[in-house]
Enzyme design. Structure first.
Site, PDB file in Angstrom:
ATOM      1  N   GLU A 152       0.614  -1.637   0.234  1.00 17.37           N
ATOM      2  CA  GLU A 152      -0.240  -0.056   0.136  1.00 17.37           C
ATOM      3  C   GLU A 152       0.768   0.931  -0.254  1.00 17.37           C
ATOM      4  OE1 GLU A 152      -3.132  -0.505  -0.108  1.00 17.37           O
ATOM      5  OE2 GLU A 152      -3.113  -3.083   0.321  1.00 17.37           O
ATOM      6  N   CYS A 178      -3.108   7.733   4.046  1.00 18.61           N
ATOM      7  CA  CYS A 178      -2.823   7.333   2.433  1.00 18.61           C
ATOM      8  C   CYS A 178      -4.655   8.292   1.883  1.00 18.61           C
ATOM      9  CB  CYS A 178      -2.750   6.187   2.750  1.00 18.61           C
ATOM     10  SG  CYS A 178      -3.391   4.977   3.591  1.00 18.61           S
TER      11      CYS A 178
HETATM   12  P1  NDP Z   1       8.625   4.957   4.061  1.00 13.43           P
HETATM   13  O1  NDP Z   1       8.772   4.396   3.007  1.00 13.43           O
HETATM   14  O2  NDP Z   1       9.923   5.967   4.792  1.00 13.43           O
HETATM   15  O3  NDP Z   1       9.074   4.080   5.710  1.00 13.43           O
HETATM   16  C1  NDP Z   1       7.607   2.858   5.003  1.00 13.43           C
HETATM   17  C2  NDP Z   1       7.722   1.759   6.343  1.00 13.43           C
HETATM   18  O4  NDP Z   1       9.086   1.098   5.612  1.00 13.43           O
HETATM   19  C3  NDP Z   1       8.194   2.139   8.003  1.00 13.43           C
HETATM   20  O5  NDP Z   1       8.460   1.073   8.978  1.00 13.43           O
HETATM   21  C4  NDP Z   1      10.021   2.194   7.711  1.00 13.43           C
HETATM   22  O6  NDP Z   1      10.959   2.233   8.764  1.00 13.43           O
HETATM   23  C5  NDP Z   1      10.211   1.010   6.258  1.00 13.43           C
HETATM   24  N1  NDP Z   1      11.208   1.328   5.825  1.00 13.43           N
HETATM   25  C6  NDP Z   1      12.508   1.657   5.727  1.00 13.43           C
HETATM   26  N2  NDP Z   1      13.387   1.912   4.550  1.00 13.43           N
HETATM   27  C7  NDP Z   1      13.269   0.328   4.439  1.00 13.43           C
HETATM   28  C8  NDP Z   1      14.271  -0.511   4.660  1.00 13.43           C
HETATM   29  N3  NDP Z   1      15.128  -0.654   4.061  1.00 13.43           N
HETATM   30  N4  NDP Z   1      14.130  -1.895   4.836  1.00 13.43           N
HETATM   31  C9  NDP Z   1      13.160  -2.157   5.729  1.00 13.43           C
HETATM   32  N5  NDP Z   1      11.708  -1.029   6.075  1.00 13.43           N
HETATM   33  C10 NDP Z   1      11.708  -0.344   5.447  1.00 13.43           C
HETATM   34  O7  NDP Z   1       7.088   5.489   4.141  1.00 13.43           O
HETATM   35  P2  NDP Z   1       6.929   6.654   5.752  1.00 13.43           P
HETATM   36  O8  NDP Z   1       6.760   5.757   6.887  1.00 13.43           O
HETATM   37  O9  NDP Z   1       7.583   7.694   5.877  1.00 13.43           O
HETATM   38  O10 NDP Z   1       5.139   6.551   5.202  1.00 13.43           O
HETATM   39  C11 NDP Z   1       5.271   8.035   4.392  1.00 13.43           C
HETATM   40  C12 NDP Z   1       4.673   7.550   3.452  1.00 13.43           C
HETATM   41  O11 NDP Z   1       3.689   6.503   3.265  1.00 13.43           O
HETATM   42  C13 NDP Z   1       3.296   9.112   2.187  1.00 13.43           C
HETATM   43  O12 NDP Z   1       4.019   9.272   1.432  1.00 13.43           O
HETATM   44  C14 NDP Z   1       2.796   7.293   2.382  1.00 13.43           C
HETATM   45  O13 NDP Z   1       2.243   7.914   0.971  1.00 13.43           O
HETATM   46  C15 NDP Z   1       2.802   6.128   2.325  1.00 13.43           C
HETATM   47  N6  NDP Z   1       1.836   6.249   3.209  1.00 13.43           N
HETATM   48  C16 NDP Z   1       0.886   5.373   2.444  1.00 13.43           C
HETATM   49  C17 NDP Z   1      -0.489   4.670   2.356  1.00 13.43           C
HETATM   50  C18 NDP Z   1      -1.331   3.890   2.236  1.00 13.43           C
HETATM   51  O14 NDP Z   1      -1.897   2.986   2.988  1.00 13.43           O
HETATM   52  N7  NDP Z   1      -1.384   3.185   1.168  1.00 13.43           N
HETATM   53  C19 NDP Z   1      -1.119   4.792   4.234  1.00 13.43           C
HETATM   54  C20 NDP Z   1       0.098   5.813   4.994  1.00 13.43           C
HETATM   55  C21 NDP Z   1       1.438   6.673   4.409  1.00 13.43           C
HETATM   56  P3  NDP Z   1      11.495   3.315   9.325  1.00 13.43           P
HETATM   57  O15 NDP Z   1      10.281   4.257   9.764  1.00 13.43           O
HETATM   58  O16 NDP Z   1      12.221   2.765  10.138  1.00 13.43           O
HETATM   59  O17 NDP Z   1      12.259   3.507   8.588  1.00 13.43           O
END
Ligand code: NDP
Length: 682
Positions: free
Chosen positions: A255, A294
């Site tokens: 997502e 989102c």
């Molecule tokens: P990120 O993509 O930065 O992070 C999402 C998750 O992935 C976090 O738990 C993060 O952990 C983890 N992550 C990042 N890098 C890695 C890796 N290399 N390996 C494993 N896990 C990883 O997104 P954000 O948290 O910044 O969320 C914001 C974005 O998410 C928004 O831009 C929005 O578009 C999207 N979003 C989409 C939703 C949906 O349902 N479609 C819902 C909510 C948000 P960590 O924080 O520790 O880096």
């Protein structure tokens, strides 16, 4: 506060210093996070060896009951979560979506698991397929739980809902979970996991938590595992391309970003109730969770001749949104989750501003109540607008905050085309009072969206809104939104199960699925099955009834009693003109009643009630002179864990003197587990 991970049944925190997480409103340190030193492979092995095995000892219903108990347990402690949730910048309403929305989602799965799934570990998908001429070889599809781990990686905006909406279906499926919350708000997920573990409601190994990075975990994923990712498209796509995901065909549900839209119908007059609904909905979606949803409305698509009126109405409402510390009376919108997020949103606003004019708000100035505008992650709501719908960056740039862009359209076709420029979104809404406009717009945008809300005055009173995914309905979208689905009731559970086509003899498949299939043996006993308790009944227990010949008097008597004097039953000449009948035909409902008269054992006994019929089909017309007989077979038993009775489904087949099937259906009954009060003197 040093955040702990929960791994292999123990709480763990590294001795080294982790990354600091700050309070969204005050900027004060809230927690420190690191997963250094965690044995990720060990966590996976533990989940597979302990969690999966323990979970699969239970049935769907038993696991659903555990979810229900857990939901109640967490709800009793909700104020603890509300307190800590303030550090994320959330207002009480924002936290409600996360906390009670999350627990509520779990309770919906608890209820659906008991109502819509069997009380076993095998879920049958669709009907039995007749493959061979004589019926000795047949086929059916079944779902069984995968034997690995559900790894969930969540975004920062819903630290509780994000975990629970995924945990509920995976747990129901019988698959253990490893949760990895986003670092920025992981403290709230950690608190809830502590309470879940303390409750001791879930079997050992069902749930583990990673606070911090996932280390080398991805290297050890197999085809029996599933990853559900919520976050940015950038991270999601990177993880989806991990060599272990590709090489092992690991299920990967994503997502990601979504440029959702809301279309104001061309029929809606400025100032009308539908117009007001539209304005309210856009402002609500811009400001709830400070726009960090989102599903928020990023693109407001409006008729070109009404763009200025919409802008004026939105500005008037946005001007009333007070930003600040949610603890202060009158504050309507809190802060973003952290300063990093605010920097990110500001950068995106700058990109948007290159192709759009700013109608309301500023990316750098915000009036804040009860807090400091710079140390807290505050941002004013911002409305932008473009004049050329094809020359705006709003279809590509997602500012994950209180930001939306107005886009004009000239025709319904163009509105659809503009919505599709988002390249696949989670949700669109259509606000209109016209069923014609609604049909055109909805069918046009549906292929590009996972969910579409149609909003009019009638729906508005109870509408859950554009931005709320519901446990009953799927959440997810094509293209940019990630191309996956989650939730949607039992559909969401199936993502963690393998669908397998089973082929074999009806007897073998009956034994394997626990459901009687056509062509399997029937057991005919001297004791009528209605005299057997739920516990005594066996799949395949059957009655082949006496025969009964239908007369014209029967048909007339039934017509008199029911009042159903449809010509095909009453008028010979008219019946003969009907292409389906040769003569006056017996009422279908008479056949169903007559069948009951043949298979029912009238004495008081363990059968308590008939609660319905399923799949009723009339296959061959019945005329006066035909002789009917019923084959009545115990098809499926569903034990109700908390009741003194269970559900029994009976295959009911009515055949005529030529052996043709006249009608087929399932009779649904409730049957006592023990002999007792409903058996009179026996
Ligand atoms: P990120 O993509 O930065 O992070 C999402 C998750 O992935 C976090 O738990 C993060 O952990 C983890 N992550 C990042 N890098 C890695 C890796 N290399 N390996 C494993 N896990 C990883 O997104 P954000 O948290 O910044 O969320 C914001 C974005 O998410 C928004 O831009 C929005 O578009 C999207 N979003 C989409 C939703 C949906 O349902 N479609 C819902 C909510 C948000 P960590 O924080 O520790 O880096």
């Amino acid at each position: 506060m040093k955040l702990h991970s929960y791994a292999q049944g123990e709480w763990y925190a590294p001795s080294t210093q982790g990354t600091l997480i700050r309070h969204a409103i005050t900027g004060a340190e809230v927690a420190e996070i690191s997963s250094e030193g965690l044995d990720f492979q060990g966590m996976l092995e533990y989940a597979r060896k302990i969690g999966s095995k323990k979970l699969q000892q239970y049935t769907f219903h038993q696991r659903a009951l555990m979810l229900k108990e857990l939901g109640k347990y967490l709800m009793e402690r909700k104020e603890l979560f509300y307190d800590l949730s303030k550090a994320t910048g959330a207002t009480r309403t924002d936290s409600w979506i996360d906390i009670e929305g999350g627990i509520g989602t779990m309770l919906v799965f608890a209820s659906k698991g008991r109502r819509e799934m069997p009380n076993s570990n095998v879920y049958i998908d669709g009907p039995q397929e007749q493959i061979s001429r004589n019926g000795t070889f047949t086929g059916i599809h079944v779902y069984t739980p995968i034997t690995g781990v559900a790894l969930q990686i969540n975004a920062f905006n819903f630290p509780i809902w994000g975990m629970l909406e995924k945990l509920a279906p995976t747990f129901l499926a019988g698959v253990p979970t490893i949760v990895k919350p986003a670092s920025q708000t992981a403290y709230l997920t950690e608190l809830m996991v502590r309470h879940i573990i303390e409750s001791k409601i879930l079997p050992e190994g069902s749930l583990q938590l990673i606070c911090g990075s996932t280390g080398d975990l991805f290297n050890h994923l197999t085809y029996q595992d599933a990853v559900s990712f919520t976050g940015s498209a950038w991270t999601g796509q990177k993880l989806k391309q991990h060599h272990a995901i590709i090489a092992n065909s690991v299920r990967f549900y994503m997502e990601a970003d979504s440029l959702n839209s809301s279309i104001l119908g061309s029929d809606v007059e400025v100032g009308s109730p539908a117009f007001e609904l539209y304005i309210k909905e856009v402002v609500r979606e811009m400001t709830v969770k400070a726009g960090q949803k989102c599903t928020a409305i990023r693109r407001a698509i409006v008729p070109a001749d009404k763009l200025d009126a919409v802008a004026t109405a939105l500005k008037a409402r946005l001007a009333k949104i007070t930003v600040g510390n949610p603890d202060v009376e009158g504050v309507r919108m809190g802060a973003l989750a952290g300063l990093d997020q605010r920097n990110d949103v500001r950068e995106r606003i700058a990109e948007l501003a290159k192709t759009n004019e700013v109608v309301f708000g500023s990316a750098t100035e915000v009036e804040v109540l009860g807090a400091d505008a710079e140390t807290g992650a505050f941002l004013a709501p911002m409305l932008l607008a473009c004049r050329d719908p094809y020359a705006t960056s709003a279809h590509d740039v997602e500012a994950f905050g209180p930001v939306s862009t107005l886009i004009p359209y000239q025709s319904d076709e163009e509105a659809i085309e503009i919505a599709a420029l988002g390249k696949g979104s989670l949700v669109a809404s259509v606000v209109t009072a016209s069923p014609t406009v609604a049909t055109r717009l909805v069918l046009g945008v549906a292929p590009h969206h996972g969910r579409v809300l149609v909003l009019d005055e009638k729906a508005a009173k109870e509408s859950t809104g554009h931005g709320s995914p519901l446990a009953h309905l799927i959440h997810g979208g094509p293209g940019r939104a990630g191309g996956s689905e989650e939730m949607g009731g039992i559909r969401g559970v199936k993502h963690y199960m393998q669908r397998t086509a089973l082929q074999g003899s009806p007897d073998m498949l009956t034994a394997i699925t626990g459901t009687w299939l056509k062509g399997a043996e029937r057991h005919i006993d001297t004791v009528h099955p209605f005299q057997k308790t739920f516990n005594e009944l066996e799949i395949g227990d059957a009655v082949i009834t006496a025969k009964r010949t239908i007369t014209l008097q029967d048909i007339e008597a039934f017509a008199e009693l029911s009042g159903d004097k449809f010509y095909a039953h009453m008028d010979e000449a008219a019946a003969k003109r009907n292409p389906f009948f040769e003569n006056r035909v017996a009422h279908g409902y008479f056949l169903v009643s007559l069948a009951a008269g043949l298979f029912v054992e009238p004495n008081e006994g363990p059968v308590l009630a008939n609660y319905g019929l399923d799949h009723l089909r009339f296959a061959t017309p019945v005329y006066a002179g035909d002789t009917l007989q019923v084959q009545f077979t115990c098809k499926q038993k569903i034990n109700r864990e908390t009741e003194e009775y269970g559900e029994v489904r009976w295959d009911t087949t009515i055949v005529n003197q030529n052996g043709d099937v006249v009608a087929n259906y399932d009779v649904l009954t409730l049957v006592a587990k023990h002999h007792g009060r409903n058996e009179g003197a026996q």
